[in-house]
Design a protein around this motif. Structure first.
Motif, PDB file in Angstrom:
ATOM      1  N   UNK A 192       4.807  -4.526   4.563  1.00  0.00           N
ATOM      2  CA  UNK A 192       6.124  -4.090   5.038  1.00  0.00           C
ATOM      3  C   UNK A 192       6.782  -3.023   4.179  1.00  0.00           C
ATOM      4  N   UNK A 193       6.115  -2.584   3.113  1.00  0.00           N
ATOM      5  CA  UNK A 193       6.821  -1.754   2.140  1.00  0.00           C
ATOM      6  C   UNK A 193       6.084  -0.437   1.873  1.00  0.00           C
ATOM      7  N   UNK A 194       6.877   0.538   1.453  1.00  0.00           N
ATOM      8  CA  UNK A 194       6.331   1.860   1.142  1.00  0.00           C
ATOM      9  C   UNK A 194       5.683   1.839  -0.242  1.00  0.00           C
ATOM     10  N   UNK A 195       4.434   2.208  -0.281  1.00  0.00           N
ATOM     11  CA  UNK A 195       3.663   2.309  -1.525  1.00  0.00           C
ATOM     12  C   UNK A 195       2.972   3.657  -1.558  1.00  0.00           C
ATOM     13  N   UNK A 196       2.687   4.138  -2.757  1.00  0.00           N
ATOM     14  CA  UNK A 196       1.762   5.258  -2.915  1.00  0.00           C
ATOM     15  C   UNK A 196       0.372   4.665  -3.074  1.00  0.00           C
TER      16      UNK A 196
END
Length: 788
Positions: free
Chosen positions: A412-416
């Motif tokens: 559910x989350x923005x990661x690089x």
């Protein structure tokens, strides 16, 4: 002028003006004799005005943008090297005249450090505007060097992360050996894992630089010291020792932006600070305080940090139960057994640390999901928390490329997430909020972020950005504050350490390598200097309190120096975390560190290596002790009680109150155990204490106490003789002298028995036992030898 052009004078002046100065070839030889006079006439030397607070002499060469700097009454003297900027794939430098001077300005200004004089030089780097500036502070012994990019810059990468793509200030390594030396923090563990020291001269080598480089202290034989470090943009900045001819010695030291940064945004501003003081410890302490004031961080949160104030049980590398449980049991049962045993034995552990063995791993051992595995804790973390009744310090490592939290992996989350890397990085504030909200359910009080160096260096994105590294640290720091959590940094490079001045939640940091029974990682006297300077408690890591613990995961390893481990841990003023097997603890030794409730009885500040130990390490002359000599003290009601630790000392050495870093003290005595034969006059600068040659098993801890005159008798407070810190502010909250009466206010656990020792005139040694009341307090009257 004639057709043929000579640009020699423009190059020498680093383009004082942006037009070409030309002459015919026939004039070249005739005019060469006039070059020096012409250069002197055209070059404008701009000097700053020293003040009573700031004695630094600083002269700026308007033509080259460089400087000359020295400190009066010392041998500290420096010249700048060439200024450079990589822009649009090309290097522009004052060395070849390609960095074009445009304008110069000077004036006055004010910022959080106070009033300053400034001088500013504007340049053109291939059509891109760049500014270099100096701020000379009137109320602080400091100079700030700045790089400013009004329009930003593209194509800045030089393709080498260990170098810098910009350079200002740049400092030439010059002079002969024997005049100056340096101390260089580097590597991980808050810059304490790879500390360099040596002489500063034209063949200097060993300065820690690049991605893992850090603050640099340069000092002379009389310990006049300047400290150099980034002052802003900590995660984007680097120091680069560029040796002569690209080698490893001499050359210059450059401060600037990491070499792989691809673009610099508009109005980006980077600063380097040079701070001066007398004494290495003193200069570093005041330098750190200056950074903290600049960014509004205080020591209050660190001083109230629960895990730095109470003893806890640890399970990290070196611990008996690191990836190892009791025979036939899972971790849940093992931890319950540990807590039951320690409670029965009378060890008042106040928290439990869970290391990397409890959560799900992914690619290359990174964190896939930060949640308890059912084979580790079958009932879950909440159930463990309820069973043991203690708060939790929880370890985390770098995030794996296949972490379940990333959107790229169905999360559910923005990661690089980068294909060429095994690690990943969250860039989503909601992620941290959700993670810490969930962890509150199972008692988390300290979030231990390990492998900071690997996570930062493991991604191309972090090494090529001016902002991403800072964003990462700031996000989980802000989330921790929002959830009333504190943070321990582990495997932090100096850039992470410096960034912590903007993150109040960072209250403690590992300053040693991992503990292993019998290794040498207890040597934290120098590394603790930087942690303390930046408002963070240093952590030595765990230790065994007994030598032999059969069945450990380390084969036949033993801990030969448990007393030294315990003493160093306590004197660090940071966390103290033994890690013994069930029925394997030395209870009496562990209790030397704390009171009956587990409150650590520690000094007022961490023990650190004395200046002359560092000078000896750097100059390699007979300037200081050949071994470890650290000092600290307890300040209580205006009285200073000194502590001197000597370990692995290769030869006898004399120390006095000034070389110990205490300053000139009230007349008194120094003593160790046994008490009577050891007593030595100590306090005045002329009074020396002989530290005898010793090893690690027979290390010495000396204490100092002032004389107090009462009713024609001289009294000296010895304190609790069964504690590493006999006079701790956590035990003695006030010392009151009135009408020839001496009273001490004591605190601790309700019903705790506290025995305090004194020397009283002709009586000699007097011991008074107090039992604390229901509130955990008592007043001890020395004259009446009673408590109430």
């Amino acid at each position: 002028m004639a057709q043929k052009t000579n640009l020699r004078r423009v190059s020498v002046l680093a383009n004082l003006v942006s037009v070409e100065v030309s002459m015919t070839s026939s004039q070249q030889e005739a005019e060469s004799a006039q070059d020096k006079a012409w250069l002197n006439a055209m070059t404008c030397q701009q000097a700053f005005s020293p003040t009573d607070t700031n004695p630094i002499n600083l002269v700026v060469d308007q033509a080259s943008g460089g400087f000359k700097l020295n400190v009066p009454n010392s041998t500290l003297s420096f010249n700048s090297a060439d200024i450079f900027f990589q822009v649009n794939g090309k290097l522009y430098s004052t060395a070849d005249g390609s960095l074009l001077y445009t304008t110069f300005a000077s004036g006055l200004g004010t910022d959080p450090l106070g009033k300053y004089q400034y001088k500013s030089i504007h340049w053109q780097a291939g059509g891109v505007r760049v500014e270099t500036y100096y701020r000379y502070y009137m109320d602080a012994p400091a100079v700030v060097f700045g790089q400013h990019f009004p329009d930003g810059a593209n194509g800045t990468s030089i393709g080498n992360e260990e170098q810098t793509c910009t350079g200002f200030p740049t400092i030439a390594l010059e002079g002969q050996a024997g005049l100056l030396a340096y101390l260089s923090f580097g590597g991980n563990m808050f810059g304490g894992a790879s500390i360099g020291a040596g002489e500063w001269y034209y063949q200097t080598t060993g300065i820690r630089s690049g991605i893992t480089g850090g603050p640099l202290a340069i000092f002379d034989r009389t310990l006049h010291t300047v400290v150099l470090s980034p002052f802003s943009q900590f995660m984007a900045a680097s120091v680069w020792h560029n040796g002569t001819g690209g080698g490893t010695f001499g050359g210059e030291v450059n401060y600037g932006i990491m070499g792989n940064v691809e673009n610099i945004p508009p109005n980006f501003d980077y600063q380097t600070i040079l701070f001066y003081d007398k004494g290495i410890n003193q200069a570093l302490h005041e330098w750190g305080g200056t950074l903290m004031r600049q960014y509004g961080k205080t020591r209050a949160r660190t001083e109230s940090d629960f895990a730095s104030n109470y003893i806890g049980y640890w399970t990290d590398n070196g611990a008996y139960y690191y990836y190892h449980t009791e025979s036939g049991k899972n971790y849940e049962d093992t931890m319950v057994d540990v807590m039951a045993y320690t409670k029965e034995a009378g060890i008042p552990y106040r928290y439990l640390q869970l290391d990397s063995w409890w959560y799900y791993k992914g690619v290359a051992g990174g964190v896939k999901t930060w949640d308890a595995r059912p084979d580790v804790f079958p009932s879950g973390l909440r159930a463990l928390y309820e069973k043991i009744g203690l708060p939790i310090v929880a370890h985390n490592r770098y995030w794996a490329r296949d972490t379940t939290y990333a959107k790229q992996n169905g999360g559910n989350y923005s990661f690089i997430v980068e294909k060429q890397s095994t690690t990943s990085m969250p860039i989503d504030m909601m992620f941290w909020d959700d993670l810490f909200t969930q962890s509150a359910e199972w008692g988390l009080i300290i979030y231990e972020q390990d492998w900071l160096d690997v996570e930062f260096k493991g991604l191309k994105a972090t090494l090529s950005s001016t902002s991403l590294g800072k964003q990462w640290l700031m996000q989980f720091g802000q989330a921790a504050s929002s959830h009333d959590l504190n943070i321990q940094y582990c495997m932090a490079n100096p850039r992470h350490a410096l960034q912590s001045v903007q993150i109040p939640a960072v209250t403690q940091a590992r300053v040693s390598s991992d503990y292993h029974p019998g290794n040498e990682q207890w040597r934290i006297g120098i590394g603790s200097i930087m942690a303390h300077a930046l408002g963070v408690r240093p952590f030595k890591d765990t230790f065994w309190s007994t030598s032999n613990q059969t069945g450990s995961p380390y084969g036949h390893a033993t801990e030969p120096y448990p007393r030294l481990q315990a003493a160093v841990s306590t004197l660090s003023a940071g966390p103290v975390g033994p890690s013994d097997m069930v029925k394997g603890a030395d209870v009496k030794l562990i209790m030397r560190s704390c009171n009956a409730e587990g409150l650590l009885l520690k000094p007022s500040r961490p023990a650190t290596a004395i200046d002359l130990q560092i000078a000896q390490k750097a100059f390699q002359l007979d300037l200081g002790p050949k071994g470890e000599v650290w000092t600290t003290y307890s300040d209580i009601s205006g009285f200073r009680f000194g502590i001197i630790l000597a370990a692995d000392l290769q030869a006898d050495w004399n120390i006095n109150s000034v070389t110990a870093g205490f300053g000139e003290m009230m007349p008194g005595m120094a003593f160790t155990w046994p008490l009577t034969p050891s007593m030595t006059p100590f306090g005045l600068a002329s009074e020396n204490l002989l530290l005898k040659q010793c090893g690690k098993d027979d290390f010495a801890v000396w204490y100092t106490s002032p004389f107090l005159d009462l009713q024609n008798e001289t009294v000296m407070i010895i304190g609790e003789t069964d504690k590493w810190v006999p006079m701790s502010p956590q035990r003695v909250t006030n010392i009151l002298t009135y009408n020839d009466t001496l009273e001490l206010s004591l605190t601790g656990a309700p019903g705790e028995a506290v025995t305090m020792a004194f020397t009283v005139g002709a009586k000699g040694l007097v011991e008074i036992k107090c039992v604390l009341d229901e509130a955990g307090t008592a007043t001890l009257n020395v004259n009446k030898e009673t408590c109430y």
